[in-house]
Design an enzyme around this catalytic site. Sequence first.
Site, short mmCIF file in Angstrom:
data_model
loop_
_atom_site.label_atom_id
_atom_site.label_comp_id
_atom_site.label_asym_id
_atom_site.label_seq_id
_atom_site.Cartn_x
_atom_site.Cartn_y
_atom_site.Cartn_z
N HIS A 144 -49.71 17.92 24.09
CA HIS A 144 -49.09 17.73 25.94
C HIS A 144 -48.33 17.10 26.32
CE1 HIS A 144 -50.01 13.53 25.40
NE2 HIS A 144 -49.70 13.42 26.48
N SER A 254 -45.80 8.61 25.27
CA SER A 254 -46.26 10.06 24.50
C SER A 254 -45.63 10.38 24.03
CB SER A 254 -46.83 11.44 25.55
OG SER A 254 -48.13 10.80 26.27
#
Length: 560
Positions: A144, A254
């Site tokens: 992502h 992330s």
Amino acid sequence: MPSLRYPALCFIGAVLISLPAPAAQPTAINPPPSSGGVAGGATHQLPPSATPTTPTTPIVPGSSINPVPTPSVTPPPAQSTGTSQALPEGTPLPEGSEPEKSVVQIFNAYQEPNWAAPWMPDMIHLASGTGFLIDGNRIMTNAHVVAWSKQLVVRRYHDPKPYFAHVEFVGQDVDLAVLKVDNATFYDGMKSLSFGPLPKVRSTVVTYGFPAGGKQISYTRGVVSRIEVEGYVHIGNRAFLAVQTDAAINPGNSGGPVIQDDKVVGVAFEGIAGLQNTGYFIPTVIIHHFLDDIANGTYSGVPDTGLQLANLQNPAFRRMLKLPDDSKRGVRVDQILDIPATKAVIQPNDVIMQVGDYPVDEDGTITYDDNTVGVTTAFDLAQNNDTIPLKIWRNGQMIDVKLPVKVYHDDAAQGNQYDTLPRYYIYGGLVFTTLSLDYLKTFGQNWSDAAGHDLIYELFYRHLEDPAHWRPEPVVLASILDHPVNANFGVRGQVMVDKINGITINRLTDVPKAFAATTGNMAVIEFLPDHHFEVIRKDEAEKANPDILSTYEVPAQSRL
């Protein structure tokens, strides 16, 4: 209201140029993953407000055979701390040591499509995440972090120079990606990080990354809270083994490494909105599955068994299936997806007693590396086209079977889709597109309510409850581009198409064929669920098509 999971990606906002920007606003909360599931990686996500008519006990993804041996790990490089004394478990290493130099910040200039107006892309946005160097001069991060990328810029530890990178491999289902930087000088002075085993509950880990709130690398120390199967929010309809920690995993973290004893034990990837000190990272068992998959030069994905399983704790039910009275093992096969290879081996009401070397408890769990986790963890180790040995209880006796597994794609529309632009067809200003989760989310934050029960049922439940009438690719009239040819239409969009000129529409490619097959000059379009219909003149529609495309600046009539 259930808590919503979100990817730990830092969204910086729309930009006109692809240069890193300091300001950051965490956003983008995705729909929660389903509590229900299918063995083999698929959870078949259910919308928050939807309730299936036939409740089943949830058991999520899976795929494999034998216990995972502790991976062999290359000894970590000697640290430049001037001492050989072991540090306490989970202690952040001194600034400037090897892990710091191997962690990078990633900036992604990305452009998503507009699923309601499929020919029209969204504006360019900029987001940031984290990555780290692994063997082969590769950078590991989350899928992502690099999704819908137009340009990737990577910055090293304490180095202001930007380097351009490209995606080498991406696994959307497991939310992992590998990047490469073509400039060889980028790797000067960097050493790849090695992987460690699954950490123990209550042990300490440190998350490295570049979260919002500053420009420099950040360390957050925390305890491993629990290990279990969790929904992977990036794909939306898959769930795999994940590790929960109270180490802060914030937007921008992330893709960052989670380190224990100088080895990577996971990749930070998501959190839960509204909960403090709750973050998740992808464990090395999933990371190794991804790396083994791409070793042949392509990524296939985690295969699915197609089995929907139900717990088997009802004594009367167990007696009906002739299970031994002293047995506390086994989960029942409730439903089987339309996968011929699976149906050839497994039958409804079979009881799965063991997957590979893992005995299955009656509550649908196994013991994996001293952790009680969902049975599908035992499936998730298999690669595409592998065969999984099972012990099955059928007709009062134990039998051994071998279950072949492949990656399942027929439920792609039920999850978040990437890398492929949405398909559409325009006829007389009528915009047809495929029914998907991405399309439903264009209805707004409360999309599951706005979509109505009919679209929800068709997308998420029909294939389970009414497979005989399941459409492989349901088609919706998304909207109408206003023109005199369609001025009197009562339907304005967001409805499912049943038939055109009596031809059932099972796929988007059926739409142009049905219009072309019109024998007269009137094309009749029938909608579900009430079979309301509208009529458009074929000659007027075809004459109006070029003018409509020009007026609304649509580059092409279709993308099929």
